[in-house]
Design an enzyme around this catalytic site. Structure first.
Site, PDB file in Angstrom:
ATOM      1  N   ILE A  14       0.868  -1.182  -0.041  1.00  0.00           N
ATOM      2  CA  ILE A  14       0.000   0.061  -0.107  1.00  0.00           C
ATOM      3  C   ILE A  14       1.033   1.274   0.059  1.00  0.00           C
ATOM      4  O   ILE A  14       0.474   2.267  -0.723  1.00  0.00           O
ATOM      5  CB  ILE A  14      -0.785   0.014   1.105  1.00  0.00           C
ATOM      6  CG1 ILE A  14      -2.044  -1.102   1.153  1.00  0.00           C
ATOM      7  CG2 ILE A  14      -1.609   1.249   1.219  1.00  0.00           C
ATOM      8  CD1 ILE A  14      -3.147  -1.350   2.137  1.00  0.00           C
TER       9      ILE A  14
ATOM     10  N   PRO B 213       1.777  -2.332   9.699  1.00  0.00           N
ATOM     11  CA  PRO B 213       1.082  -3.062  10.244  1.00  0.00           C
ATOM     12  C   PRO B 213       0.712  -2.684  11.697  1.00  0.00           C
ATOM     13  O   PRO B 213       1.787  -1.957  12.221  1.00  0.00           O
ATOM     14  CB  PRO B 213       1.650  -4.685  10.049  1.00  0.00           C
ATOM     15  CG  PRO B 213       3.140  -4.286   9.669  1.00  0.00           C
ATOM     16  CD  PRO B 213       2.982  -2.737   9.134  1.00  0.00           C
TER      17      PRO B 213
ATOM     18  N   HIS C  39     -13.176   3.769   8.133  1.00  0.00           N
ATOM     19  CA  HIS C  39     -12.513   2.439   7.934  1.00  0.00           C
ATOM     20  C   HIS C  39     -12.829   2.090   6.627  1.00  0.00           C
ATOM     21  O   HIS C  39     -12.993   0.721   6.232  1.00  0.00           O
ATOM     22  CB  HIS C  39     -12.314   1.629   8.796  1.00  0.00           C
ATOM     23  CG  HIS C  39     -11.087   0.637   8.735  1.00  0.00           C
ATOM     24  ND1 HIS C  39     -10.559   0.067   9.946  1.00  0.00           N
ATOM     25  CD2 HIS C  39     -10.386   0.164   7.797  1.00  0.00           C
ATOM     26  CE1 HIS C  39      -9.456  -0.551   9.722  1.00  0.00           C
ATOM     27  NE2 HIS C  39      -9.241  -0.572   8.275  1.00  0.00           N
TER      28      HIS C  39
ATOM     29  N   GLU D  51     -12.394   1.618  17.362  1.00  0.00           N
ATOM     30  CA  GLU D  51     -13.570   1.716  16.172  1.00  0.00           C
ATOM     31  C   GLU D  51     -14.235   0.495  16.011  1.00  0.00           C
ATOM     32  O   GLU D  51     -15.208   0.672  15.521  1.00  0.00           O
ATOM     33  CB  GLU D  51     -12.701   1.893  14.910  1.00  0.00           C
ATOM     34  CG  GLU D  51     -11.843   0.555  14.513  1.00  0.00           C
ATOM     35  CD  GLU D  51     -11.008   0.716  13.312  1.00  0.00           C
ATOM     36  OE1 GLU D  51     -11.204  -0.220  12.508  1.00  0.00           O
ATOM     37  OE2 GLU D  51     -10.668   1.815  12.869  1.00  0.00           O
TER      38      GLU D  51
ATOM     39  N   ASP E  49      11.395   3.004   6.612  1.00  0.00           N
ATOM     40  CA  ASP E  49      10.935   1.730   6.387  1.00  0.00           C
ATOM     41  C   ASP E  49      12.405   0.882   6.606  1.00  0.00           C
ATOM     42  O   ASP E  49      13.065   1.318   5.935  1.00  0.00           O
ATOM     43  CB  ASP E  49      10.158   1.177   5.179  1.00  0.00           C
ATOM     44  CG  ASP E  49       9.731   0.056   5.392  1.00  0.00           C
ATOM     45  OD1 ASP E  49      10.268  -1.092   5.982  1.00  0.00           O
ATOM     46  OD2 ASP E  49       8.367  -0.252   4.968  1.00  0.00           O
TER      47      ASP E  49
ATOM     48  N   SER F 243      -3.999   3.002   8.170  1.00  0.00           N
ATOM     49  CA  SER F 243      -3.231   1.885   8.348  1.00  0.00           C
ATOM     50  C   SER F 243      -4.070   1.098   9.618  1.00  0.00           C
ATOM     51  O   SER F 243      -4.958   0.562   9.393  1.00  0.00           O
ATOM     52  CB  SER F 243      -1.854   1.825   8.912  1.00  0.00           C
ATOM     53  OG  SER F 243      -1.490   2.803  10.086  1.00  0.00           O
ATOM     54  N   ARG F 244      -3.692   1.435  10.911  1.00  0.00           N
ATOM     55  CA  ARG F 244      -4.492   0.603  12.003  1.00  0.00           C
ATOM     56  C   ARG F 244      -4.273   1.858  13.210  1.00  0.00           C
ATOM     57  O   ARG F 244      -3.545   2.648  13.259  1.00  0.00           O
ATOM     58  CB  ARG F 244      -3.710  -0.534  12.499  1.00  0.00           C
ATOM     59  CG  ARG F 244      -3.169  -1.657  11.822  1.00  0.00           C
ATOM     60  CD  ARG F 244      -4.448  -2.371  11.013  1.00  0.00           C
ATOM     61  NE  ARG F 244      -5.060  -3.077  11.888  1.00  0.00           N
ATOM     62  CZ  ARG F 244      -6.143  -3.979  11.730  1.00  0.00           C
ATOM     63  NH1 ARG F 244      -6.678  -3.641  10.651  1.00  0.00           N
ATOM     64  NH2 ARG F 244      -6.697  -4.691  12.454  1.00  0.00           N
TER      65      ARG F 244
ATOM     66  N   ASP G 127      -8.671   7.400   8.625  1.00  0.00           N
ATOM     67  CA  ASP G 127      -9.622   6.323   8.369  1.00  0.00           C
ATOM     68  C   ASP G 127      -9.606   5.329   9.335  1.00  0.00           C
ATOM     69  O   ASP G 127     -10.761   4.311   9.295  1.00  0.00           O
ATOM     70  CB  ASP G 127      -9.196   5.826   7.119  1.00  0.00           C
ATOM     71  CG  ASP G 127     -10.090   4.885   6.348  1.00  0.00           C
ATOM     72  OD1 ASP G 127     -11.344   5.369   6.389  1.00  0.00           O
ATOM     73  OD2 ASP G 127      -9.668   3.834   5.940  1.00  0.00           O
TER      74      ASP G 127
END
Length: 331
Positions: A157, A207, A296, A264, A176, A234-235, A259
């Site tokens: 992504i 992640p 989401h 949530e 990263d 992402s999360r 998002d």
């Protein structure tokens, strides 16, 4: 004939399930309920299950019951697998699969929409217009090709996000630990501190791991430019929501698009217009004119939903036929 139960099935998935029934010569039944200790009994009589939910599957009884029913797998129709208790999954020899790349473009295009909306002050403009204010003050925008976009986590992504913004002329930085040669002509790899110092847009695509829990905290928001915007697709728990709210209130950053957010489960995907919701941080974010909150829906495109259903059923089918699935998580 093989029988699969789809937990948390939505109406828009039904056409995909019918196609999969015909293709794999199986029977697919659905429930709109999530998998938990109260609903695990629904899996009795089925050969396998697939799940799409944000609520944790953390009770040992769930795994014990599934094993007792003869079920050998849980095929997630989502990417994130932090909802699974792997200690119990492994104890009862239940294989877990996920959908790691349903459609990277789906999330990356939402990120683009969010960035453009924030840069052009569209939410604030609409709020002003609702009260009859059509003035221009405070609405001057910046153009993407003049900006630096910083991406935290450039997997499938994040890589798609990088290519979109590179195509629009932005400078793209990536932090990263995994450096991908296919991105060397698109991005510049930097450390976290450099990214926060230089980026006009910071977007998260990692992640959920122990290291990433509340990765975006008060210290890191303070490192960002005061006119920078922050995106999380992402999360939810990768962001300390209270720290984000403070950063916005104190004008440490200029805006945010969220998002996915802490707490949530039970909110996203549900119509709560009559009952309301119990999440003070979310309520605070929804009041802010420089914040965009979406429930989401980054994944929620026709192509992505089709792939999520297909890939999860394909892996379930392989496991039940004694074959190695393509996307086994608990190897």
């Amino acid at each position: 004939m093989m029988r699969l139960l789809m937990y948390n099935a939505r109406p828009d998935e039904m056409v995909n399930f019918k196609v999969l029934e015909d293709e794999y010569k199986i029977v697919i039944k659905t429930t709109d309920k999530g998998l938990n200790k109260d609903t695990v009994s629904l899996a009795r009589g089925f050969d396998g299950i697939t799940v799409q939910q944000h609520g944790a599957i953390d009770d040992e009884m769930i795994y014990a019951k599934l094993a007792d029913f003869g079920i050998k797998q849980i095929s997630l129709r989502i990417t994130g697998y932090d909802i699974i208790n792997f200690k119990f999954a492994n104890k009862y020899d239940i294989k877990i699969t996920n959908v790691p790349a349903y459609s990277p473009r789906s999330v990356s295009e939402l990120v683009l929409a969010d960035v453009m909306s924030l840069l052009r002050h569209l939410r604030e403009t609409h709020l002003r217009e609702d009260r009859g204010d059509f003035a221009w003050d405070g609405l001057q925008a910046r153009e993407i090709h003049n900006l630096t976009v910083g991406i935290i986590g450039a997997g499938k992504i994040g890589s798609a996000v990088a290519r979109i913004f590179k195509a629009l002329g932005a400078k793209v930085l990536v932090a990263d630990p995994i450096k991908r040669p296919e991105l060397f002509d698109t991005v510049e790899y930097v450390d976290y501190n450099t990214l926060f110092k230089q980026a006009d847009v910071v977007t998260m695509h990692t992640p959920m791991t122990e290291f990433m829990n509340h990765f975006m905290n008060a210290e890191r928001f303070e490192q960002m430019k005061n006119d920078a915007i922050f995106i999380n697709a992402s999360r939810g728990p990768v962001v300390d929501t209270k720290a984000l709210i403070t950063a916005l209130n104190d004008q440490q950053i200029a805006g945010a698009a969220i998002d996915t957010f802490e707490g949530e489960a039970g909110i996203t995907g549900v119509d709560l217009s009559k009952s309301g919701f119990d999440n003070e941080n979310l309520a605070e974010l929804l009041k802010m004119p420089n914040v965009i909150v979406t429930p989401h829906i980054g994944f929620y495109t026709d192509a992505a939903v089709k792939n999520m259903d297909l890939i999860s059923v394909r892996d379930a089918f392989k496991i039940l036929n004694g074959e190695e699935p393509l996307h086994l998580v608990n190897k």
